[in-house]
Design a protein around this motif. Sequence first.
Motif, PDB file in Angstrom:
ATOM      1  N   LEU A 185      39.877   5.956  47.654  1.00  0.00           N
ATOM      2  CA  LEU A 185      41.324   5.941  47.423  1.00  0.00           C
ATOM      3  C   LEU A 185      41.780   7.278  46.989  1.00  0.00           C
ATOM      4  O   LEU A 185      41.239   7.470  45.835  1.00  0.00           O
ATOM      5  N   PRO A 186      43.063   7.816  47.328  1.00  0.00           N
ATOM      6  CA  PRO A 186      43.668   8.910  46.717  1.00  0.00           C
ATOM      7  C   PRO A 186      44.250   8.148  45.581  1.00  0.00           C
ATOM      8  O   PRO A 186      44.347   7.206  45.276  1.00  0.00           O
ATOM      9  N   ALA A 187      44.398   9.272  44.483  1.00  0.00           N
ATOM     10  CA  ALA A 187      45.065   8.655  43.009  1.00  0.00           C
ATOM     11  C   ALA A 187      46.269   8.170  43.419  1.00  0.00           C
ATOM     12  O   ALA A 187      46.651   7.159  42.714  1.00  0.00           O
ATOM     13  N   ALA A 188      47.221   8.503  44.217  1.00  0.00           N
ATOM     14  CA  ALA A 188      48.642   7.970  44.176  1.00  0.00           C
ATOM     15  C   ALA A 188      48.526   6.768  45.150  1.00  0.00           C
ATOM     16  O   ALA A 188      49.385   5.763  44.790  1.00  0.00           O
ATOM     17  N   GLU A 189      47.499   6.372  45.958  1.00  0.00           N
ATOM     18  CA  GLU A 189      47.209   4.973  46.330  1.00  0.00           C
ATOM     19  C   GLU A 189      46.566   4.183  45.274  1.00  0.00           C
ATOM     20  O   GLU A 189      47.033   2.951  45.470  1.00  0.00           O
ATOM     21  N   ARG A 190      45.793   4.485  44.596  1.00  0.00           N
ATOM     22  CA  ARG A 190      45.245   3.479  43.330  1.00  0.00           C
ATOM     23  C   ARG A 190      46.446   3.232  42.569  1.00  0.00           C
ATOM     24  O   ARG A 190      46.391   1.916  42.113  1.00  0.00           O
ATOM     25  N   ALA A 191      47.392   4.217  42.220  1.00  0.00           N
ATOM     26  CA  ALA A 191      48.489   3.701  41.413  1.00  0.00           C
ATOM     27  C   ALA A 191      49.307   2.714  42.105  1.00  0.00           C
ATOM     28  O   ALA A 191      49.805   1.764  41.284  1.00  0.00           O
ATOM     29  N   ARG A 192      49.510   2.903  43.380  1.00  0.00           N
ATOM     30  CA  ARG A 192      50.473   1.969  44.166  1.00  0.00           C
ATOM     31  C   ARG A 192      49.583   0.753  43.900  1.00  0.00           C
ATOM     32  O   ARG A 192      50.474  -0.444  43.777  1.00  0.00           O
ATOM     33  N   ARG A 193      48.579   0.372  44.324  1.00  0.00           N
ATOM     34  CA  ARG A 193      47.719  -0.952  44.286  1.00  0.00           C
ATOM     35  C   ARG A 193      47.640  -1.291  42.630  1.00  0.00           C
ATOM     36  O   ARG A 193      47.849  -2.592  42.622  1.00  0.00           O
ATOM     37  N   GLU A 194      47.663  -0.465  41.739  1.00  0.00           N
ATOM     38  CA  GLU A 194      47.747  -1.264  40.376  1.00  0.00           C
ATOM     39  C   GLU A 194      48.943  -1.647  40.206  1.00  0.00           C
ATOM     40  O   GLU A 194      49.335  -2.650  39.471  1.00  0.00           O
ATOM     41  N   ARG A 195      50.079  -0.956  40.663  1.00  0.00           N
ATOM     42  CA  ARG A 195      51.503  -1.354  40.354  1.00  0.00           C
ATOM     43  C   ARG A 195      51.497  -2.790  41.104  1.00  0.00           C
ATOM     44  O   ARG A 195      52.366  -3.583  40.536  1.00  0.00           O
ATOM     45  N   VAL A 197      47.250  10.632  52.595  1.00  0.00           N
ATOM     46  CA  VAL A 197      48.197   9.874  53.219  1.00  0.00           C
ATOM     47  C   VAL A 197      48.676   8.678  52.340  1.00  0.00           C
ATOM     48  O   VAL A 197      47.698   8.068  52.065  1.00  0.00           O
ATOM     49  N   VAL A 198      49.637   8.447  51.965  1.00  0.00           N
ATOM     50  CA  VAL A 198      50.390   7.313  51.302  1.00  0.00           C
ATOM     51  C   VAL A 198      51.483   6.680  52.018  1.00  0.00           C
ATOM     52  O   VAL A 198      52.341   7.211  52.379  1.00  0.00           O
ATOM     53  N   ASP A 199      51.370   5.339  52.106  1.00  0.00           N
ATOM     54  CA  ASP A 199      52.507   4.692  52.665  1.00  0.00           C
ATOM     55  C   ASP A 199      53.309   5.127  53.880  1.00  0.00           C
ATOM     56  O   ASP A 199      54.381   5.445  53.949  1.00  0.00           O
ATOM     57  N   PRO A 200      52.262   5.095  55.139  1.00  0.00           N
ATOM     58  CA  PRO A 200      52.797   5.593  56.430  1.00  0.00           C
ATOM     59  C   PRO A 200      53.669   4.440  56.818  1.00  0.00           C
ATOM     60  O   PRO A 200      53.401   3.210  56.827  1.00  0.00           O
ATOM     61  N   ARG A 201      54.768   4.781  57.601  1.00  0.00           N
ATOM     62  CA  ARG A 201      55.724   3.910  58.173  1.00  0.00           C
ATOM     63  C   ARG A 201      56.331   4.331  59.535  1.00  0.00           C
ATOM     64  O   ARG A 201      56.904   5.529  59.597  1.00  0.00           O
ATOM     65  N   PRO A 202      56.184   3.603  60.607  1.00  0.00           N
ATOM     66  CA  PRO A 202      56.878   3.887  61.777  1.00  0.00           C
ATOM     67  C   PRO A 202      58.280   4.165  61.936  1.00  0.00           C
ATOM     68  O   PRO A 202      58.842   3.286  61.151  1.00  0.00           O
ATOM     69  N   ALA A 244      56.276   8.426  59.631  1.00  0.00           N
ATOM     70  CA  ALA A 244      56.601   9.054  58.148  1.00  0.00           C
ATOM     71  C   ALA A 244      55.722   8.877  57.195  1.00  0.00           C
ATOM     72  O   ALA A 244      55.341   7.505  57.167  1.00  0.00           O
ATOM     73  N   TYR A 245      55.140   9.551  56.274  1.00  0.00           N
ATOM     74  CA  TYR A 245      54.313   9.323  55.515  1.00  0.00           C
ATOM     75  C   TYR A 245      54.369  10.172  54.073  1.00  0.00           C
ATOM     76  O   TYR A 245      55.092  11.478  54.274  1.00  0.00           O
ATOM     77  N   ALA A 246      53.860  10.159  52.770  1.00  0.00           N
ATOM     78  CA  ALA A 246      53.806  10.759  51.762  1.00  0.00           C
ATOM     79  C   ALA A 246      52.526  11.495  51.849  1.00  0.00           C
ATOM     80  O   ALA A 246      51.624  10.698  51.953  1.00  0.00           O
TER      81      ALA A 246
END
Length: 741
Positions: free
Chosen positions: A81-91, A158-163, A171-173
């Motif tokens: 998991l990239p750091a941004a995704e770990r943070a999303r999951r923690e939140r 990649v974080v939070d991809p959305r068609p 689109a994705y961050a």
Amino acid sequence: MTYLSFPRQHARTQRFTLGAPRAFAVAPGGDRVAFVRSRSGTEREQLLWVLDLAEGGADTAAVERLVADPAAVLGGADEELPAAERARRERSREGSAGVVAFAVDQAVELAAFALSGRLFVADLTAVETAAEGTAEKAAAGTGGGVPAVRELPVPGPVVDPRPSPDGRWVAYAAGGALRVVGADGAGADDRALAEPDGASVTWGLAEFVAAEEMDRTRGFWWAPDSSALLVARVDEAPVQRWWISQPAYPDRPPVEVAYPQAGTPNAEVTLALFTLDGSRTDVEWDRDRYPYLASVHWSAAGPALLLVQTRDQRAQAYLTVDRKTGATETVAVEEDPTWLDLFPGVPVRTPAGELVTITDTSGARALKVGERTLTGPGLHLRAVLDTGAEDILVTASSGETAAEPEIGEVHVYRVDHRGTDAAPVRVSTEPGVHTAVRGGGLTVLTTSTLDRPGAVTRVLRDGAEVARIASHAETPSLTARPRLLEAGPLRIPTAVLLPTGWSEDDGPLPVLLDPYGGPHGQRVYAAHNPHLVSQWFADQGFAVIVADGRGTPGRSPRWEKSIAGDFAGISLPDQVAALHAVAERYPLDLGRVAIRGWSYGGYLAGLAALRRPDVFHAAVVGAPVTDLRLYDTHYMERYLGDPREQPEVYEANSLVGDGGLVQAAEPARPMMVIHGLADDNVLVAHSLRLSTALLAAGRPHEVLPLSGVTHMTAPQEQVAENLLLLQVDFLKRALSGRPHG
């Protein structure tokens, strides 16, 4: 078969959530439901599935189909998991792995998700995905024919991809930028629409307080015609930096976090509209007046809709965005002398373009469409689930004026918004806790009840069940038997759990209060599984009391807002009142009363031991907020105001202050303080300051540090099991008067 203790089973199954279906997306044609679910009740890895439904009546055939298996997609490699995704999951308090979240296009034909920071898309319509080869190969995107899953070669992580709604783009961050790529898989057209203009800037991600406190986990939104995106720009430069170290690994550097402590600057959040050809239009609103971006809604029913709040959260505005100029126009303004809450699913529009909100009016929490209030004091609105041409699907509890309050129940209702004055129609029928997702003439209804473990998910068409989505969740090794009641003159919703097989002939029981007891933390539900841990403690020889005192959700605005400026003076007396009311019904030993809790419940447990030692004789204090000035802006300032303006309120409600313990009474009661050292929400500094103050005052206590553990309780099975066992040992020692340590 190897016997597992309940604590071990509880940890291994992630509170019996693994194997249960969730995250439903219903196709507008009513022929397909996408969802995620792990293969069993002990496997953490979530897989993407589709339930195919042929059109028809109650005898409709339904077939489940595996779309994406992360192990196959990643070729057997472990997920990283990239750091941004770990943070999303923690939140979001997400503890599982694999496809934990996915996003779909408007037709629910294309799904996008990230694994190990890589971008994947899945064809949800590909019933026959491989002319040759196995279903596993199809799910992995290999084998003959057209693969169901494809990786899009893009820069990551990649974080939070959305068609896009039309399914042509994703689109994705990534790397602080918001990027877009064609969904056809070529990858050559991948490009950045918005790139960071500083080291502290990110595009397309939610800032800490939005994700932690506002339930806004997104940072970008597609235009309904797929031609543009609204993208949030977050600049964390103003936010103070804190550092979280790992004392068990002194060779590792501490982690820097931007934490907006109460009374300090927040991140600067702005919005810009980007077209796919790269043009940018900044969105303008009075950010000095309304600095918080709470919610964004953009549908074909009208221009993009923003909900923005003042910092004190006593005023908020609904704004529409002009696509050409970025200017905003105020649609509605709400004000409240105490605070304004945020609710799931709103603001939103009806298909005709009317604004849908949940608002507190005349003492009730009601559904509002435009200027019309559609529900009365008999219902307490919780969330909007879907808006249709004729009605709105909501969840609600019984209001305070209900003739027979339904303790702990949450039901699904249809509310007609066509001006017919028709009464809300209850969709859920069994007593219990219900939620739903609706689309294409289908309603996916998930139901939990007191008399059975887990949840049942039914698919309804025109009110008739046409299918069920199977759950593979494990059956708990014990049965929870909560007795639900309203305690005392305040009618506090309360659950009482007694040892299995206990009778009054066995004599009075020592008591354990097991509350959360504060905002956002309802514990008394008319469902089986939420009471399992409390039942386990009861089976160790306690009468366990779970009381949802004032400040907890689910009853009325007055009930929730009564704690404004006074956590300690409301939350703690309500626990005492519930205890004494239960003692009038059941034989309790009031000379042996303990309390345990986590987070706000940990704060409440510490408060009980320090300020009411005449009632409480021991406390387990888990991840407590002890110095309220150290918690975040959006949460703490909502309830207690700005500490720069009202420092005395924070001091009065804290467990510790600059002078040590606050309002500690005698005699000193033993406390077990537990905290995860990696907690980035309630930092371990809270417990360390409490321990320092207790030591200075000569008060008995034990500190249990959890290495590598965040605000979510320990994920390791042995640690989680022993954590419960150590609490029981401490409580029995404390209540028996035996020495500690």
